[in-house]
Motif scaffolding. Structure first.
Motif, PDB file in Angstrom:
ATOM      1  N   SER A 199       0.829  -1.210   0.000  1.00 16.45           N
ATOM      2  CA  SER A 199       0.000   0.000   0.000  1.00 16.45           C
ATOM      3  C   SER A 199       0.861   1.256   0.000  1.00 16.45           C
ATOM      4  O   SER A 199       0.427   2.310  -0.444  1.00 16.45           O
ATOM      5  N   LEU A 200       2.084   1.131   0.508  1.00 15.23           N
ATOM      6  CA  LEU A 200       2.950   2.312   0.539  1.00 15.23           C
ATOM      7  C   LEU A 200       3.590   2.597  -0.817  1.00 15.23           C
ATOM      8  O   LEU A 200       3.904   3.737  -1.119  1.00 15.23           O
ATOM      9  N   ALA A 247      -0.564   2.812  -5.610  1.00 13.20           N
ATOM     10  CA  ALA A 247      -1.926   3.269  -5.331  1.00 13.20           C
ATOM     11  C   ALA A 247      -2.844   2.979  -6.492  1.00 13.20           C
ATOM     12  O   ALA A 247      -3.928   3.544  -6.572  1.00 13.20           O
ATOM     13  N   ALA A 252      -5.229  -2.106  -5.396  1.00 14.26           N
ATOM     14  CA  ALA A 252      -6.308  -1.944  -4.413  1.00 14.26           C
ATOM     15  C   ALA A 252      -7.207  -3.175  -4.383  1.00 14.26           C
ATOM     16  O   ALA A 252      -7.593  -3.647  -3.307  1.00 14.26           O
ATOM     17  N   GLY A 280     -12.017   1.570   6.724  1.00 14.11           N
ATOM     18  CA  GLY A 280     -11.054   2.044   5.734  1.00 14.11           C
ATOM     19  C   GLY A 280     -11.578   3.241   4.961  1.00 14.11           C
ATOM     20  O   GLY A 280     -10.870   4.239   4.777  1.00 14.11           O
ATOM     21  N   MET A 307     -11.890   6.351   7.264  1.00 13.27           N
ATOM     22  CA  MET A 307     -10.567   6.911   7.562  1.00 13.27           C
ATOM     23  C   MET A 307      -9.983   7.574   6.327  1.00 13.27           C
ATOM     24  O   MET A 307      -9.374   8.637   6.410  1.00 13.27           O
ATOM     25  N   PHE A 308     -10.202   6.959   5.179  1.00 14.73           N
ATOM     26  CA  PHE A 308      -9.706   7.542   3.937  1.00 14.73           C
ATOM     27  C   PHE A 308     -10.347   8.909   3.674  1.00 14.73           C
ATOM     28  O   PHE A 308      -9.677   9.850   3.252  1.00 14.73           O
ATOM     29  N   THR A 344      -9.572  11.605   7.155  1.00 19.19           N
ATOM     30  CA  THR A 344      -8.239  11.953   7.662  1.00 19.19           C
ATOM     31  C   THR A 344      -7.757  13.238   6.996  1.00 19.19           C
ATOM     32  O   THR A 344      -7.871  13.377   5.776  1.00 19.19           O
ATOM     33  N   ARG A 382      -5.766  15.830   5.035  1.00 21.21           N
ATOM     34  CA  ARG A 382      -4.767  15.684   3.975  1.00 21.21           C
ATOM     35  C   ARG A 382      -4.069  17.008   3.733  1.00 21.21           C
ATOM     36  O   ARG A 382      -4.591  18.063   4.070  1.00 21.21           O
ATOM     37  N   TRP A 442     -10.513   6.288 -10.668  1.00 20.69           N
ATOM     38  CA  TRP A 442      -9.761   5.848  -9.487  1.00 20.69           C
ATOM     39  C   TRP A 442      -8.634   6.846  -9.178  1.00 20.69           C
ATOM     40  O   TRP A 442      -8.472   7.293  -8.061  1.00 20.69           O
ATOM     41  N   VAL A 498      -9.448   8.616  -5.896  1.00 20.27           N
ATOM     42  CA  VAL A 498      -8.850   7.842  -4.796  1.00 20.27           C
ATOM     43  C   VAL A 498      -7.357   8.132  -4.691  1.00 20.27           C
ATOM     44  O   VAL A 498      -6.878   8.617  -3.665  1.00 20.27           O
ATOM     45  N   ALA A 499      -6.652   7.844  -5.789  1.00 18.31           N
ATOM     46  CA  ALA A 499      -5.203   8.066  -5.724  1.00 18.31           C
ATOM     47  C   ALA A 499      -4.886   9.556  -5.568  1.00 18.31           C
ATOM     48  O   ALA A 499      -3.928   9.927  -4.906  1.00 18.31           O
TER      49      ALA A 499
END
Lengths: 739, 404
Positions: free
Chosen positions: A133-134, A137, A142, A213, A216-217, A220, A222, A562, A566-567
Motif C-alpha cells: 500500500s505504501l 496506489a 487496491a 477504511g 478513515m480515507f 483523515t 490531507r 480511481w 482515490v489516488a
C-alpha cells in the motif's frame, strides 16, 4: 527435504489443514500484490513455487520442512540480499524491505511450524500488505489488497479457533492420567467445523473493515502543498505529449472515449463561465514544419516575467484533474495568467507550459489555472504585449511549402493581400481576416475524415492533403492553414490541445475525453495577441469501435476515476466533498422544513375551513404509501415466517409418515404383547419378536426407519413408507394366520 | 445495594486487549502516522495506506462488536458434582445456551478464583443459533475442604484474538473435597464381632440367626435341636448351635489438636486425615457401622455409628471440614463420651503422638471396647500407603522444613 505426516491429534483436534490452506493462499496473495505494486515478477515466481510445494504437502496431510539451522542460514542470506539491494544496487528501502519480507516468509514456509510460526507468517503477510500500500496506489493493487484483507481476516479467524482448540486439547490431555484416543479426549472440543458460520462472520467483518477504511480515507486530514507559478518562473524540463507531429503516416484513427481530464470552470467571482462555442485548452505549440513534420523551434528556455504584474480583470478559474500520461504539458485556456499546482510549472518562451514529472505521487495531476476571459481589455493586451516582448518578438513560423500551396494561398486571398499592401496600418486586422478566409475555404472544400490513405514518403503532407486526398482530420486542416498563412507572411503557429464541446459540460465541470484532442492554428498580431483560427469542419467518424475497444475505454475511464478520486484524493477534493455533504444535508433539511411548514399550513387550513388542498392530498398519499410499505414489509415477514415454519414442519415429520409404527405396535398389542412404558421402541420390538416369534430383523428395520424419520430429520421417500406399510401388513397376515 | 451492584458488575461485558491486540494497535498507529505524514513529512502518504489504517482500526472495532454480540447471546450454567475426592480428576459440565439467532464461536469458560482447584475450564468452538451445548471441564482437586464456586467467566477472542470480551455469570455451587484416598497396608478391621447364642435360635421371626456349629448334647439342652443325622454316627448326640451376629462397629477417634503449624506437622496431620478417610471408606464398604469422634476449633463433633451412603458422606464431609484446632485435645473429645458406647465395637484412635493420650482414658476405652488400635505418626506408614500425588506434592515441602 523431510516430509512429516500430521499426527492424528493435529488433524482431529486442531483442524490444522483447515488453517493451512487459506494461510498458504494468503502468503501467495501477499507476494502477488507486492509484485504487482512493484512491477517485477521474480519474487512472485519464487513465492508461487514455494507455496505450491507446501500446498501439495498439506493436501496430503504432510509437512515439508528443513532443519532450523538451514532456515537460519537462509534468513541470514535474505538479510544480506536486503543490504546489497539497499547499499549496492541502490534500490528503494521500501522495495528492498518488501523483498526481505517475502524471503523471510518463504523461509518460514519450510520450517516446522508451530502456532508461533503461524503468527509470524500472518504478521509478515500483514506487513507486506502495508508495504504494497505504501509503494502503489493503482486500482489493481487496491483490488488485490482488498482480497488480501478478506483472506487475512478469514485466516485469522480460523487461527483464533485453532489456537483455542489447541489450548483446550492441551488442557484436557494434561488432566488425564493415561493416553486416550483423540476422539474421546476431545469430546468437548470437536464439533462440526463451523465453515458456514465463519463465512457469514467474514461478511460482517469485511463490512466493518471496509467501512473503517473508507471513513478513515475520507476524513483523515490531507495536505495539498500547492505552489504558485506565473509566467517566467522556472522549473523542470521534460518531454512528452508528442514532441514531433508526423503527418500522413497514420491511416486510421480511433476516437477513444477514455477520460483524459476533468476541468471545473467558473469565473473567479464564483459565477458560471459559459462559453459561446467550445473551449480551447492549449497544450503543445509547434512553429517549424519540415518534411511533413511539425517541430518546436524553441530551446525550452523559461520566459522572463514583465517588470510589472498582471492587471486585474475577470478571470476564468480552471481546476484541472489530468491524467498523468499527459504530463508534462499543462493545458489551459489562453491567455494564462497564473497557475497553482502541487509541483513546479514552467512557462516556456514559446508560450507553452510544462510541469515537473514529480508534480504529484498519484496518477492524476491536479492544478488550477487562471486565464483572462475574452474580450481582453487594453491593459491586459498591453501586459501581454510586454510579456511577449520580454520573451522576444514572436518569430515567423519556419514552414516548408510547395509552390502550388503558396499559389493557392495567394489565389484565395488576393484581394486581402492587396489591401494589406495598401494599408499597412490595418495589417493586424487583415492578417486575421486572411487566416479566417483560408480557414473558411478549407472548411467548405475539404472533408473531415479519420480514415485516410497514407501518403508516399516523398510527398509533402500539406500538399497531399490539399491537392490529392482532399480530406483529413484536424491536424491536416491546422497544418494546411498554418502553412498557407505562413506563406503569406503571417505570424502563425500550430497548436495541439483539447477542444471541449459545451455538450460535455456536467454542472460546472467539463469531462474532457481523448477524442476531444484537437489541433488548430493561432495567429499573432500585436494588437490582439494570439487569436485562435480553427479550420477543421465539424463531423467525421472514427474507426468502428469494437467490444474490445469499448472494454478498453471502460477500463481506462475506471482507471481515471480511481486516479482522480482515490489516488489523487487530497484536501481540495476533501473540502469539496465536505461541502457537498454539508450542502446535501442543508438542502435536505430545507426541503424537510419547507414540507413541514407546508403541511402545517395545509392542516391549519383543513381544520379551519375544511379545505383539502394539494399538499394535504400529497401528505395523505405519502402516509398511505408509508403505511402500505410497512404493511408490505410486515406481510412479507409474516409470509417468510409461515414458509419457514412450514418448511420446518415438512423437514420434520408428518404424522401420516409414522403411522406404520403405530399400526405395528397396535398389532403387537392386539396379539397379546404388553408394551412396557419404560421400553424404547427398539427394545419393545426386540421383546415382541421374541415373545410372538416374529422375524427380529423385520421389526428392527421398521423401528430403525422410524428412528431415522423421527430423529434423523430425514425426508422420507414414498417408496420407503409404502414398503414399511407393506411389511406391517405382512406381519399382520402372519399373526392372523397363526390364529 | 451491594448485591445489586455486584450483580450489575456480573452482567457487564468487559473488554481487554490481548498482547497481540496491543501490538496490532501500535502497528496501526504507526501506519496512521506514516499515512498522515507525521511527524517528518509535510505531504500526506499514499492513499491506500489510509485505507489500510482505517481497515486496521475497523478490525479492532469489529472485534469488539462481534465479541460483545457473542457474549451477550450466551448464558452458561454449571453442572458440578457435590463431593469429590482430593487429587482426583473431577468432571464439570458447563451448559452453554445460545439465546439469539446468531452464530457464536470460540467460547471459553473459566471458573473465577476458586481455591484448591486448578484448570477448571471449558471450551466450545461453535454454538449454532438457538442451541445448547455441554462443554466439559476437567480439573484436579488439589486441596481438601469446601470449595465455593460462584462466578463463571464466559469469554471469547473471536474473531481476531485482538481483544477478549468476557462476562461473569453468577451460579453459586459448593463442592466438598474429601481427603485423598490411600491404601491400607494392614488389615486393621478385626472380623468376628459375634455373640454366641445359647444354642437356641432367636425367637423373632426372620432374625439373623446363623448356623454356628455342632457340640455335644448337654443335659439341659432342648432335644429338638439334636442334629440326628450327625448324631447317628456318634456315640453321643450332637446339637446344632446357632449364633446371632452383632453388627460390626468401628469407632474412629481422631485427634486433630496440634500446636505445631509447621509444614511437616501440617503434612502429618493431613496424612492422618487421609488415613481416616481411607479407613472409613474401607470399613463402610465392608459393611461396618462407623462412628467418628473428632474436634474442630469450634468444638467437638460426634457422629454415632451408622452405615449407608448418607452417613458416609457425613463422615467424609466432617473430615473435609477439619480446621486448625489448637484447643480441643483428644481428652476433651473423649471427656464428653461414656466409655460404654464403645462396647462391642472396634476403636481406632488416630493421633499424632501415642504418648499424648492420657493412660486413664486409654485404659477406659480399651476396657469398654472389643478391640483398640492406636495409630500415630510413628506407625502410620506401617499400615497406610499415602496417595501418591499428595505425597509427591507435600514431601518436598516437608523436606524443606526439616532442613530449616
Amino acid at each position: 527435504m523431510p516430509l512429516r505426516s500430521f499426527t492424528t491429534a493435529e488433524v482431529v483436534l486442531t483442524g490444522r489443514r483447515r488453517f493451512e490452506y487459506p494461510l498458504m493462499i494468503l502468503v501467495w496473495l501477499g507476494v502477488l500484490s507486492f509484485s504487482v505494486a512493484e512491477g517485477t515478477w521474480f519474487y512472485f515466481l519464487a513465492g508461487t513455487a514455494a507455496v505450491g510445494v507446501n500446498l501439495w504437502a498439506v493436501r496430503r496431510r504432510k509437512e515439508v520442512y528443513v532443519g532450523r539451522l538451514l532456515v537460519n542460514v537462509a534468513v541470514c542470506l535474505a538479510t544480506l540480499i536486503l543490504l546489497l539491494e539497499v547499499f549496492s544496487i541502490g534500490l528503494s528501502p521500501l522495495v528492498a524491505l518488501g523483498h526481505y519480507l517475502i524471503l523471510i516468509q518463504l523461509c518460514k514456509l519450510f520450517e516446522r511450524k508451530s502456532n508461533r510460526d503461524y503468527v509470524q507468517l500472518l504478521v509478515l503477510s500483514l506487513l507486506l500488505l502495508v508495504a504494497s500500500s505504501l509503494i502503489s496506489a493503482n486500482y489493481v493493487s487496491a483490488i488485490l489488497m482488498l482480497t488480501h484483507l478478506a483472506l487475512a481476516s478469514y485466516t485469522t479467524m480460523v487461527f483464533t479457533l485453532k489456537r483455542s482448540l489447541d489450548a483446550a486439547a492441551e488442557a484436557t490431555l494434561a488432566s488425564e492420567t493415561g493416553p486416550l484416543a483423540p476422539q474421546r479426549v476431545a469430546w468437548n472440543v470437536i464439533r462440526a467445523w463451523p465453515g458456514r458460520a465463519l463465512r457469514r462472520r467474514l461478511g460482517h467483518v469485511m463490512i466493518g473493515i471496509l467501512a473503517g477504511g473508507v471513513v478513515m480515507f475520507l476524513v483523515t486530514p490531507r495536505t495539498s502543498a500547492q505552489r504558485q507559478a506565473g509566467p517566467g518562473q522556472g522549473g523542470w524540463s521534460v518531454s512528452g505529449f508528442g514532441e514531433v507531429i508526423r503527418l500522413g503516416e497514420v491511416s486510421e484513427i480511433y476516437l477513444s472515449d477514455a477520460v483524459a481530464m476533468r476541468v471545473r470552470m467558473q469565473m473567479d467571482d464564483g459565477s458560471d463561465f459559459v462559453p459561446k462555442s467550445g473551449v480551447y485548452l492549449r497544450g503543445k505549440i509547434f512553429d517549424r514544419y519540415s518534411r511533413s513534420r511539425w517541430l518546436k523551434s524553441g530551446d525550452g528556455e523559461p520566459r522572463r516575467s514583465p517588470a510589472v504584474g498582471p492587471p486585474g480583470g475577470a478571470r476564468v478559474v480552471q481546476q484541472v484533474s489530468m491524467s498523468r500520461s499527459l504530463q508534462p504539458t499543462v493545458f489551459a485556456m489562453h491567455p494564462l495568467v497564473l497557475i497553482k499546482a502541487d509541483g513546479r510549472v514552467r512557462f516556456l518562451a514559446n508560450g507553452e507550459i510544462v510541469s515537473s514529472p514529480t508534480i504529484q505521487s498519484g496518477n492524476i495531476v491536479r492544478y488550477t489555472a487562471f486565464s483572462w476571459a475574452r474580450p481582453l481589455t487594453e491593459q491586459q493586451l498591453r501586459y501581454l504585449r510586454q510579456a511577449q516582448l520580454a520573451a522576444g518578438e514572436p518569430a515567423m513560423a519556419t514552414v516548408e511549402t510547395t509552390p502550388r500551396l503558396r499559389q493557392l494561398a495567394r489565389d484565395l486571398c488576393e484581394d486581402l493581400l492587396d489591401k494589406r499592401r495598401r494599408n499597412p496600418a490595418r495589417r493586424d486586422e487583415l492578417d486575421i481576416a486572411i487566416a479566417r478566409r483560408i480557414a473558411d475555404h478549407l472548411r467548405r472544400r475539404y472533408e473531415y475524415s479519420l480514415r485516410l490513405k497514407p501518403k508516399k514518403p516523398d510527398d509533402d503532407a500539406n500538399d497531399y492533403f490539399l491537392f490529392d486526398m482532399k480530406r483529413g482530420h484536424c491536424e491536416y486542416f491546422a497544418s494546411a492553414l498554418t502553412a498557407m498563412c505562413s506563406s503569406l507572411d503571417i505570424r502563425v503557429r500550430w497548436v495541439a490541445g483539447f477542444h471541449v464541446d459545451p455538450s460535455s459540460r456536467r454542472g460546472d465541470t467539463y469531462v474532457v475525453r481523448q477524442r476531444d484532442a484537437h489541433a488548430w492554428t493561432e495567429v499573432y498580431t500585436p494588437s490582439t495577441d494570439w487569436v485562435i483560427v480553427d479550420a477543421t469542419p465539424s463531423g467525421g467518424r472514427g474507426a468502428e469501435s469494437s467490444t474490445w475497444s469499448w472494454w478498453r475505454d471502460f477500463w481506462k475511464n475506471l482507471e481515471f476515476l480511481w486516479d482522480e478520486n482515490v489516488a489523487g484524493y487530497d484536501s481540495t477534493i476533501q473540502r469539496r466533498l465536505l461541502d457537498g455533504v454539508v450542502g446535501f444535508f442543508r438542502s435536505s433539511w430545507r426541503v424537510v422544513a419547507d414540507t413541514a411548514r407546508a403541511i402545517r399550513r395545509s392542516m391549519v387550513n383543513f381544520l379551519a375551513s375544511g379545505d383539502v388542498d394539494r399538499v394535504m392530498v400529497r401528505f395523505m398519499a405519502g402516509i398511505g404509501a408509508l403505511g402500505g410499505l410497512i404493511g408490505g414489509i410486515l406481510l412479507i415477514r409474516l409470509a417468510r415466517r409461515h414458509v419457514r415454519r412450514r418448511r420446518r414442519s415438512n423437514a420434520g415429520l408428518a404424522l401420516e409418515h409414522i403411522r406404520f409404527v403405530r399400526r405395528l405396535f397396535a398389532l403387537l398389542e392386539a396379539h397379546g404383547y404388553r408394551i412396557v412404558p419404560a421400553q424404547t421402541p427398539m427394545e419393545a420390538a426386540g421383546a415382541a419378536a421374541k415373545t410372538l416369534n416374529l422375524p427380529k430383523d423385520t421389526l428392527a428395520s421398521l423401528v430403525e426407519l422410524y428412528y431415522r424419520l423421527r430423529w434423523g430429520r430425514c425426508r422420507p421417500e414414498q417408496s420407503q413408507i409404502h414398503g414399511a406399510e407393506q411389511q406391517v401388513a405382512d406381519l399382520a397376515k402372519t399373526l392372523t394366520g397363526r390364529k | 445495594m451491594a448485591a445489586k451492584r455486584a450483580s450489575r458488575r456480573a452482567r457487564t461485558i468487559t473488554f481487554r486487549l490481548t498482547r497481540g491486540g496491543w501490538l496490532f494497535l501500535v502497528l496501526s498507529f504507526l501506519l496512521g502516522a506514516t499515512a498522515g505524514g507525521y511527524p517528518f513529512r509535510s505531504y500526506s502518504g499514499p492513499p491506500l495506506t489510509f485505507v489500510v489504517f482505517g481497515g486496521m482500526m475497523g478490525a479492532i472495532l469489529v472485534s469488539g462488536i462481534l465479541a460483545r454480540r457473542i457474549i451477550a447471546a450466551v448464558v452458561v450454567r454449571r453442572h458440578v458434582p457435590s463431593r469429590v475426592w482430593q487429587n482426583q480428576t473431577v468432571h464439570l459440565g458447563y451448559v452453554l445456551k445460545n439465546l439469539r439467532r446468531r452464530h457464536c464461536l470460540d467460547l471459553h469458560i473459566d471458573e473465577q478464583a476458586p481455591e484448591g482447584i486448578e484448570g477448571a475450564a471449558g471450551y466450545c468452538v461453535y454454538l449454532p443459533p438457538r442451541s445448547a451445548f455441554r462443554a466439559g471441564g476437567r480439573f484436579l482437586a488439589r486441596r481438601r475442604g469446601r470449595v465455593k464456586l460462584d462466578r463463571i467467566r464466559l469469554s471469547t477472542r473471536f474473531p481476531f484474538s485482538l481483544l477478549t470480551a468476557g462476562k461473569e455469570h453468577s451460579d453459586p455451587a459448593s463442592l466438598v473435597i474429601w481427603p485423598a484416598r490411600g491404601k491400607l497396608k494392614a488389615q486393621l478391621l478385626c472380623r468376628g464381632a459375634v455373640e454366641s447364642s445359647s444354642a437356641a435360635p432367636s425367637p423373632a421371626m426372620g432374625g439373623q440367626d446363623e448356623f454356628f456349629g455342632l457340640r455335644e448334647y448337654r443335659p439341659d439342652d432342648n432335644p429338638r435341636w439334636i442334629h440326628w443325622r450327625r448324631s447317628a454316627a456318634r456315640k453321643t448326640p450332637v446339637v446344632r448351635e446357632m449364633s446371632k451376629p452383632l453388627p460390626e462397629i468401628l469407632w474412629v477417634i481422631l485427634d486433630t489438636c496440634g500446636e505445631d503449624l509447621s509444614e511437616s506437622a501440617m503434612f502429618q496431620r493431613e496424612k492422618m486425615l487421609r488415613f481416616a478417610a481411607t479407613l472409613i471408606e474401607h470399613a463402610l464398604v465392608r459393611g461396618y457401622k462407623v462412628g467418628l469422634l473428632l474436634a474442630y476449633a469450634a468444638g467437638r463433633a460426634v457422629h454415632h455409628p451408622s452405615a449407608g451412603r448418607a452417613h458416609r458422606n457425613k463422615l467424609l464431609d466432617a473430615l473435609a471440614d477439619v480446621d486448625v484446632n489448637r484447643e480441643h485435645s483428644l481428652a476433651d473429645v473423649l471427656a464428653g463420651e461414656s466409655p460404654g458406647q464403645f462396647s462391642q465395637s472396634q476403636v481406632i484412635m488416630i493421633l499424632p503422638d501415642a504418648a499424648r493420650i492420657n493412660s486413664g482414658v486409654r485404659t477406659a476405652v480399651r476396657a469398654a471396647c472389643r478391640h483398640l488400635t492406636v495409630i500415630d505418626e510413628k506407625n502410620i506408614d506401617r499400615v497406610f500407603e499415602d496417595d501418591a500425588l499428595s505425597e509427591s506434592q507435600e514431601a518436598p515441602a516437608a523436606e524443606e522444613s526439616a532442613c530449616h
